[in-house]
Design a protein around this motif. Structure first.
Motif, mmCIF file in Angstrom:
data_model
loop_
_atom_site.group_PDB
_atom_site.id
_atom_site.type_symbol
_atom_site.label_atom_id
_atom_site.label_comp_id
_atom_site.label_asym_id
_atom_site.label_seq_id
_atom_site.Cartn_x
_atom_site.Cartn_y
_atom_site.Cartn_z
ATOM 1 N N THR A 35 0.923 -1.054 -0.020
ATOM 2 C CA THR A 35 0.005 0.174 0.138
ATOM 3 C C THR A 35 0.893 1.157 -0.074
ATOM 4 N N MET A 36 1.622 1.328 0.931
ATOM 5 C CA MET A 36 2.929 2.506 0.679
ATOM 6 C C MET A 36 3.456 2.593 -0.465
ATOM 7 N N ALA A 37 3.972 1.652 -1.080
ATOM 8 C CA ALA A 37 4.571 1.605 -2.337
ATOM 9 C C ALA A 37 3.398 2.089 -3.514
ATOM 10 N N ALA A 38 2.528 1.602 -3.484
ATOM 11 C CA ALA A 38 1.504 2.269 -4.511
ATOM 12 C C ALA A 38 1.095 3.933 -4.158
ATOM 13 N N LEU A 39 1.086 4.005 -2.855
ATOM 14 C CA LEU A 39 0.923 5.610 -2.530
ATOM 15 C C LEU A 39 2.168 6.494 -3.056
ATOM 16 N N VAL A 40 3.285 5.840 -2.837
ATOM 17 C CA VAL A 40 4.618 6.508 -3.471
ATOM 18 C C VAL A 40 4.716 6.512 -5.032
ATOM 19 N N VAL A 41 4.106 5.745 -5.653
ATOM 20 C CA VAL A 41 4.024 5.668 -7.067
ATOM 21 C C VAL A 41 3.219 6.646 -7.451
ATOM 22 N N LEU A 42 1.836 6.671 -6.602
ATOM 23 C CA LEU A 42 0.886 7.697 -7.180
ATOM 24 C C LEU A 42 1.561 9.416 -7.143
ATOM 25 N N ASN A 43 2.359 9.569 -5.863
ATOM 26 C CA ASN A 43 2.794 10.778 -5.511
ATOM 27 C C ASN A 43 3.957 10.991 -6.103
ATOM 28 N N VAL A 50 9.523 1.681 -6.606
ATOM 29 C CA VAL A 50 10.458 0.478 -6.481
ATOM 30 C C VAL A 50 10.960 0.698 -5.156
ATOM 31 N N TRP A 51 11.750 1.646 -4.825
ATOM 32 C CA TRP A 51 12.653 1.780 -3.602
ATOM 33 C C TRP A 51 11.520 1.828 -2.438
ATOM 34 N N ALA A 52 10.465 2.273 -2.523
ATOM 35 C CA ALA A 52 9.490 2.193 -1.289
ATOM 36 C C ALA A 52 8.973 0.688 -1.014
ATOM 37 N N LEU A 53 8.886 -0.186 -2.043
ATOM 38 C CA LEU A 53 8.948 -1.668 -1.869
ATOM 39 C C LEU A 53 9.848 -2.526 -1.308
ATOM 40 N N LEU A 54 11.177 -2.114 -2.065
ATOM 41 C CA LEU A 54 12.219 -2.738 -1.636
ATOM 42 C C LEU A 54 12.700 -2.349 0.042
ATOM 43 N N VAL A 158 1.400 1.593 -10.722
ATOM 44 C CA VAL A 158 0.419 1.822 -9.434
ATOM 45 C C VAL A 158 -0.601 0.484 -9.482
ATOM 46 N N ALA A 159 -0.970 -0.163 -10.874
ATOM 47 C CA ALA A 159 -1.779 -1.427 -10.809
ATOM 48 C C ALA A 159 -1.270 -2.337 -10.027
ATOM 49 N N GLY A 160 0.236 -2.301 -10.675
ATOM 50 C CA GLY A 160 0.880 -3.506 -9.858
ATOM 51 C C GLY A 160 1.131 -3.518 -8.422
ATOM 52 N N ALA A 161 1.355 -2.317 -7.846
ATOM 53 C CA ALA A 161 1.581 -2.001 -6.557
ATOM 54 C C ALA A 161 0.078 -2.232 -5.791
#
Length: 185
Positions: A35-43, A50-54, A158-161
């Motif tokens: 969820t955090m990674a998706a929000l980072v991608v959006l923003n 990528v880095w947020a998920l890793l 964002v769809a993947g996240a």
């Protein structure tokens, strides 16, 4: 070499289910990182996602343990549990696979999240052995299907996240329900 019988395997899986609340806290922690990674991608964009998920992935295990302890679980298994090494080994396998997903992102950024969906999904398949819950097969297969859908539709990062977050939130809820039912009986 330890010989595992059906009875000892069932006991080892029961120990894992009791200690880690059927693994639900870890799946929830992972869903929160997705969820955090998706929000980072959006923003801020896919490369930051990528880095947020890793980086966020580093905190999944400790956060899962904390959530299990907050739920009154011991968040550990018996040292003699023959499944303990499998838990560590599949974590190491995932860590060794992360450079592949990152490398893909350098080639095609939009392949990172589907690659992670496949890696995480594959890892969850082994959780069926760890916990003795076929629900993990469904979770792993759902993540893999999501990866193929994202790739086939050429959906954005964002769809993947979001797919990872939604699928893991759903399975965390199902696993929590299963843990509650087991505790009640």
């Amino acid at each position: 070499m330890t010989t595992i019988t059906n009875d000892s395997l069932a006991a080892a899986q029961q120990d894992m289910r009791e200690g880690y609340q059927c693994g639900a806290p870890g799946v929830l922690a992972s869903a929160l990182v997705w969820t955090m990674a998706a929000l980072v991608v959006l923003n801020t964009g896919a490369s930051h996602g990528v880095w947020a998920l890793l980086i966020g992935g580093i905190f999944i295990h400790p956060l899962g343990l904390l959530l299990a302890k907050l739920a009154g679980r011991k968040a550990t298994h018996q040292k003699s549990n023959p499944l303990g090494p499998l838990a560590l080994e599949n974590t190491l396998w995932l860590m060794f696979s992360l450079p592949l997903a990152y490398g893909l992102s350098l080639y095609r950024l939009d392949w990172f999240f589907p690659a992670m969906l496949l890696l995480i999904g594959g890892r969850y398949l082994t959780f069926q052995t760890l916990y003795g819950l076929k629900l993990y097969w469904a979770c792993g297969i759902s993540l893999a299907i999501a990866a193929f859908v994202v790739l086939a539709t050429q959906a954005n990062a964002v769809a993947g996240a979001v797919a990872g977050a939604v699928i893991e939130l759903l399975f965390a809820a199902l696993l929590y329900k299963q843990a509650q039912q087991a505790q009640a009986s």
